[in-house]
Scaffold this motif. Sequence first.
Motif, short mmCIF file in Angstrom:
data_model
loop_
_atom_site.label_atom_id
_atom_site.label_comp_id
_atom_site.label_asym_id
_atom_site.label_seq_id
_atom_site.Cartn_x
_atom_site.Cartn_y
_atom_site.Cartn_z
N PHE A 71 1.27 -0.73 -0.43
CA PHE A 71 0.04 -0.47 0.10
C PHE A 71 0.93 0.73 0.16
CE2 PHE A 71 -3.93 -2.48 1.64
CZ PHE A 71 -4.45 -2.49 0.64
N MET A 72 1.98 0.97 0.62
CA MET A 72 2.64 2.38 0.81
C MET A 72 3.58 2.33 -0.59
SD MET A 72 4.44 2.23 4.88
CE MET A 72 5.77 2.54 4.60
N TRP A 73 4.16 1.13 -1.51
CA TRP A 73 4.69 1.68 -2.37
C TRP A 73 3.72 2.51 -3.36
CZ3 TRP A 73 3.41 -1.18 -7.31
CH2 TRP A 73 4.31 -0.50 -8.07
N GLY A 74 2.08 1.54 -3.76
CA GLY A 74 1.03 2.38 -4.31
C GLY A 74 1.32 3.83 -3.93
N GLU A 75 1.26 4.59 -3.06
CA GLU A 75 0.48 5.93 -3.14
C GLU A 75 2.03 6.81 -3.13
OE1 GLU A 75 -2.79 6.78 -1.46
OE2 GLU A 75 -2.70 5.25 -1.58
N TYR A 76 3.56 5.42 -2.60
CA TYR A 76 4.42 6.64 -3.38
C TYR A 76 4.54 7.00 -4.80
CZ TYR A 76 8.65 7.03 -4.95
OH TYR A 76 10.05 8.07 -5.55
N GLN A 77 3.97 5.66 -5.43
CA GLN A 77 3.99 6.27 -7.13
C GLN A 77 2.58 6.45 -7.50
OE1 GLN A 77 5.40 4.22 -8.74
NE2 GLN A 77 7.27 3.29 -7.31
N PHE A 78 1.53 6.28 -6.79
CA PHE A 78 0.74 7.78 -7.05
C PHE A 78 0.41 9.23 -7.10
CE2 PHE A 78 -2.84 10.34 -5.70
CZ PHE A 78 -3.37 10.24 -6.93
N PHE A 79 1.65 9.45 -5.42
CA PHE A 79 2.00 11.13 -5.69
C PHE A 79 3.37 11.27 -6.41
CE2 PHE A 79 -0.38 10.27 -1.65
CZ PHE A 79 -1.43 11.27 -1.68
N THR A 80 4.07 10.40 -7.12
CA THR A 80 5.43 10.62 -7.87
C THR A 80 4.38 10.83 -9.32
OG1 THR A 80 6.85 9.20 -6.41
CG2 THR A 80 7.15 9.77 -8.72
N ALA A 81 3.43 9.95 -9.76
CA ALA A 81 3.00 10.67 -10.91
C ALA A 81 1.94 11.04 -10.88
CB ALA A 81 1.83 8.99 -11.64
N MET A 82 1.38 12.29 -10.00
CA MET A 82 0.69 13.05 -9.64
C MET A 82 1.34 14.55 -9.88
SD MET A 82 -2.33 13.05 -9.82
CE MET A 82 -3.11 14.93 -8.66
N ARG A 83 3.09 14.45 -9.24
CA ARG A 83 3.79 15.54 -8.87
C ARG A 83 3.84 15.69 -10.23
NH1 ARG A 83 7.88 13.65 -5.46
NH2 ARG A 83 9.02 13.19 -7.19
N ASP A 84 4.97 14.30 -11.24
CA ASP A 84 5.10 14.74 -12.48
C ASP A 84 4.06 15.35 -13.38
OD1 ASP A 84 7.45 13.65 -11.69
OD2 ASP A 84 7.11 11.18 -12.49
N THR A 85 2.66 15.15 -13.18
CA THR A 85 1.53 15.10 -14.52
C THR A 85 2.00 17.04 -14.12
OG1 THR A 85 0.63 12.80 -14.00
CG2 THR A 85 -0.47 15.14 -14.47
N GLN A 86 2.14 17.50 -13.06
CA GLN A 86 0.98 18.33 -12.47
C GLN A 86 2.62 19.30 -13.24
OE1 GLN A 86 1.46 19.23 -7.97
NE2 GLN A 86 -0.58 18.85 -8.10
N GLN A 87 3.44 18.75 -13.02
CA GLN A 87 4.74 19.94 -14.24
C GLN A 87 4.66 19.78 -15.25
OE1 GLN A 87 8.34 17.45 -13.00
NE2 GLN A 87 8.08 18.64 -10.58
N LEU A 88 4.24 18.57 -16.15
CA LEU A 88 3.54 18.32 -17.19
C LEU A 88 3.14 19.78 -17.61
CD1 LEU A 88 3.77 15.09 -18.07
CD2 LEU A 88 5.41 16.42 -18.97
N MET A 89 1.53 19.27 -17.15
CA MET A 89 0.58 20.58 -17.34
C MET A 89 0.87 22.56 -17.17
SD MET A 89 -2.89 18.44 -14.79
CE MET A 89 -4.06 19.90 -15.77
N LEU A 90 2.09 22.03 -15.63
CA LEU A 90 2.55 23.43 -15.60
C LEU A 90 3.05 24.13 -16.91
CD1 LEU A 90 3.71 23.77 -11.95
CD2 LEU A 90 1.34 24.91 -13.13
N THR A 91 3.54 22.90 -17.89
CA THR A 91 4.05 23.02 -18.77
C THR A 91 3.93 23.28 -20.15
OG1 THR A 91 5.15 21.60 -18.98
CG2 THR A 91 6.47 22.52 -18.20
#
Length: 147
Positions: A71-91
């Motif tokens: 569960f912790m690994w899944g949450e880490y993967q989700f938050f990493t993907a969200m951070r990358d998505t936000q950076q892509l949306m900002l650019t």
Amino acid sequence: MSSSAQDCTQSPQSTSQESWQDIDLASAQDYTPEDAPVSEPLTGKEKAGVKLTWGIICILIGFLVAILIIFMWGEYQFFTAMRDTQQLMLTNQLASSDFLDQLTQQRNDFRAFWFDTLQLILLNVLFPTLTALLGYVFGTSRNGGGN
């Protein structure tokens, strides 16, 4: 009513004084309590039941720790993907919110799968086995014939 109720009952103080006066201390004897019984060592069957129970408890704990790590690994993967998505949306490289919906849906599916797996294994396999073993270990006794 109150005067008749008070007349019928004695105060606790007068009762305790009368009971102490009725005790004959001259004929009192010293009393030494018996030693508490010490149980015998466990038989082979009882030892095996206890060891098996501890084994199931260790498996239960290990399984819970493994699921928690997943569960912790899944949450880490989700938050990493969200951070990358936000950076892509900002650019302005990613303008669609469909990707965020897909990411959230994947997270929910991942959590539901592992929660169902946890529930299936714990509730249908490990807890009934542990209950049966604990019933055996605590149900056997020297008097009742667990040999």
